[in-house]
Motif scaffolding. Sequence first.
Motif, PDB file in Angstrom:
ATOM      1  N   UNK A 224       0.832  -1.195   0.000  1.00 48.34           N
ATOM      2  CA  UNK A 224       0.000   0.000   0.000  1.00 48.34           C
ATOM      3  C   UNK A 224       0.869   1.247   0.000  1.00 48.34           C
ATOM      4  N   UNK A 225       1.817   1.314   0.930  1.00 45.78           N
ATOM      5  CA  UNK A 225       2.676   2.489   1.053  1.00 45.78           C
ATOM      6  C   UNK A 225       3.939   2.403   0.205  1.00 45.78           C
ATOM      7  N   UNK A 226       4.184   1.227  -0.405  1.00 44.84           N
ATOM      8  CA  UNK A 226       5.392   0.998  -1.200  1.00 44.84           C
ATOM      9  C   UNK A 226       6.650   1.261  -0.364  1.00 44.84           C
ATOM     10  N   UNK A 227       6.637   0.718   0.842  1.00 49.44           N
ATOM     11  CA  UNK A 227       7.769   0.846   1.765  1.00 49.44           C
ATOM     12  C   UNK A 227       8.299  -0.551   2.069  1.00 49.44           C
ATOM     13  N   UNK A 228       9.604  -0.732   1.945  1.00 47.68           N
ATOM     14  CA  UNK A 228      10.236  -2.016   2.213  1.00 47.68           C
ATOM     15  C   UNK A 228      10.998  -1.945   3.525  1.00 47.68           C
ATOM     16  N   UNK A 229      10.739  -2.892   4.419  1.00 45.28           N
ATOM     17  CA  UNK A 229      11.385  -2.937   5.726  1.00 45.28           C
ATOM     18  C   UNK A 229      12.333  -4.122   5.785  1.00 45.28           C
ATOM     19  N   UNK A 230      13.622  -3.849   5.972  1.00 44.70           N
ATOM     20  CA  UNK A 230      14.602  -4.928   6.086  1.00 44.70           C
ATOM     21  C   UNK A 230      14.430  -5.641   7.423  1.00 44.70           C
ATOM     22  N   UNK A 231      14.420  -6.970   7.400  1.00 40.75           N
ATOM     23  CA  UNK A 231      14.246  -7.760   8.618  1.00 40.75           C
ATOM     24  C   UNK A 231      15.565  -8.349   9.094  1.00 40.75           C
ATOM     25  N   UNK A 232      16.356  -8.921   8.197  1.00 45.86           N
ATOM     26  CA  UNK A 232      17.633  -9.515   8.589  1.00 45.86           C
ATOM     27  C   UNK A 232      18.142 -10.434   7.499  1.00 45.86           C
ATOM     28  N   UNK A 233      19.274 -11.078   7.782  1.00 40.07           N
ATOM     29  CA  UNK A 233      19.867 -12.038   6.862  1.00 40.07           C
ATOM     30  C   UNK A 233      20.100 -13.335   7.622  1.00 40.07           C
ATOM     31  N   UNK A 234      19.584 -14.461   7.109  1.00 35.48           N
ATOM     32  CA  UNK A 234      19.546 -15.696   7.874  1.00 35.48           C
ATOM     33  C   UNK A 234      20.255 -16.861   7.184  1.00 35.48           C
ATOM     34  N   UNK A 235      21.067 -16.570   6.192  1.00 35.26           N
ATOM     35  CA  UNK A 235      21.813 -17.624   5.528  1.00 35.26           C
ATOM     36  C   UNK A 235      20.997 -18.295   4.448  1.00 35.26           C
ATOM     37  N   UNK A 236      21.609 -19.228   3.706  1.00 32.36           N
ATOM     38  CA  UNK A 236      20.922 -19.896   2.596  1.00 32.36           C
ATOM     39  C   UNK A 236      19.556 -20.439   3.009  1.00 32.36           C
ATOM     40  N   UNK A 237      18.555 -20.106   2.203  1.00 35.57           N
ATOM     41  CA  UNK A 237      17.168 -20.460   2.498  1.00 35.57           C
ATOM     42  C   UNK A 237      16.603 -21.256   1.334  1.00 35.57           C
ATOM     43  N   UNK A 238      16.044 -22.423   1.615  1.00 32.28           N
ATOM     44  CA  UNK A 238      15.546 -23.285   0.553  1.00 32.28           C
ATOM     45  C   UNK A 238      14.041 -23.209   0.382  1.00 32.28           C
TER      46      UNK A 238
END
Length: 660
Positions: A337-351
């Motif tokens: 809706x607002x076209x806003x992206x919120x970074x959450x984190x980085x958790x390593x390779x994800x399958x």
Amino acid sequence: MTEPFEADMVSRALLAGIVAACLCSLVGCWVLLRRNVFLGEAMTHGMLPGVAAAALLGVSLMLGGLVAALIMAVGVAAIGRSSRLSSDTSIGLLLVGMLAVGVIIVSRSQSFAVDLTGFLFGDVFAVRSADLAVLGAALCVTLVATVVGHRAFVAVTFDPRKAATLGLRPHLAIPALTVLMAVAMVASFHIVGTLLVLGLLVGPPAAALAWARSIPRIMLLSAIFGSLSVYLGLLISWYAGTAGGATIAGVAVLLFFVSTLLSLMRNRWRRVSVAAATALVATGCASGGAPPQTTDTPTAATHDDVSVAGAREIEGALTKLVLVDPATGDTSVYDAVDEVETAIGSYGPTSTLVGDGRYGYLRTGEKTTVVDAGAWTFDHGDHYHYFATDPAMVATLDIPVASVSASNTVVAVRGETGATELLDREKLGEKSVEPVSGIAVGPDVAAAVPYGSRIVTVGSTGRIQVADTDGVTDLSGDCPSPSWAMPTRRAVVFGCATGAVRVTGGDKDLSVTAMPFPADAPPQRPTRMDHRDRSDVFAGLSAGNVWVLDSRQRAWTWIPAPDAVAANTAGDGSVLVLNRDGTLSAFDVNTRNETARVPLFPSPIPADGPQPVVDIDSDRAYVNNAAANEVYEIDYADGLRLARTLRTQVRPALMVEAGR
């Protein structure tokens, strides 16, 4: 009835009051429809420090009041976005704060020359020609803004996301409405005062709502009610010797109650008439048979006391996209809706990335990272509640997730190893992993789906059971080799080697309905299905075909699609298919004919790596393009129109939708 208005003072007051009533009617309609009455009340009180400061500085009192009202509105929006406080809490805090500042300015200024009583309660009989000019200018400006911005105001009032996708700029429309509210208040406070201006702003539109449904008619009828309030208020004030502004506001509120009473009497008389006519027809056509009863709807709560700790209830659904780069585990939540992206984190390779309408579950090695998208819908049976909170990583599970299904309170997480864990869904929002108490499923369970407070399971042998706090009960029916499982709003559906089964029922008994594959169906069958959340229609792929299952009609349909990459359906009689060449197609399920095709990806979709998905809700579809860091928003009801291209920071190779 006319003698009081022969005096210039009273006739000028009548003219000013009618102009103010028309002005407040234009704005008050939006105040009611957007449920901003408390904000309007706060803005009228918040004008006090602006007017007091303007008097001290020798500038226009209206300018000072306008600035203070806008500061109040901006402050409410800022606090609401940056904290966990609900909007009414932030409004209340700023209301008290602005009033305190105003009183401090008044109490500390020996030269304060403003008549505080006139400011608070108005002096309609002291209206000057300059005040009439200001009111007329404010009415003209507001009327032009209302006509020009009508389409944007309607869209942002009822569906902010649709306003954004139609290019109507809700980030500008909402502030524009706030400014119009402030203009109406500031221009009218000389008539009825800041404490009573809300009577004109809310009373007449509220009375009009009982008799009109279209917005222009509500505005017109509200202006008539407002003008009548001014006339009657001045008439009563003249003969009774009461305060003019207060009497006008009181009459406006009284007209609302009279209008509501008359509307109720009209509706009751209509219901009585319909009931009488129905009774006559029923008496003439009665057959003595009892009406059929259905058990196809689970029992829903009838109370309305839904609340979630740490979350705020909002007026409508939000759309959030959980995006993951599988190579790095970089994760973000994109507000569509607002076209806003919120970074959450980085958790390593994800399958793997799966969702349950609120949380995204990332399989990272032998564990699962749970991300709260910050928006979800609570199904209350006959209506919905919508909640929002801050996106965040909330938990890590000691199970490599393969699939997830959830109800309002329970989430069933099935791991790649075959184990199933039942978790308290609300506790996840508090960053706590807690098993559901009193319910357990056995180690031989191959699929499990929450159904209200119960868990419907299918064992490795195909046996269907339901587990609750009273234990485990066998159901009549079986589902050999279960491959997928999904809840709808009224049922649980399992995919089987022979087709699918649908489990429905009320508080006591559950029934199982088999939905076998047609005898002439292709031999390659789908092993995974997708659908719009809570919908009864599913879509999936097998080699060369798109499969559609309407679980309410117990009907399977397959459509040849040799290059299909992904498919989904909203249950509206069509299915969306993403093709290997980068185009998106729509097929009519009944005729199996392609009805639309649009180019979406600039080049063919590679076969290696995670494949794009088609996530779908009630009026939009989202398709992720990892190579371009883009998500395409599709208005599938408008010929597959590309509504927006959402550009992301995280490479969106994995995506699930939440919120709706």
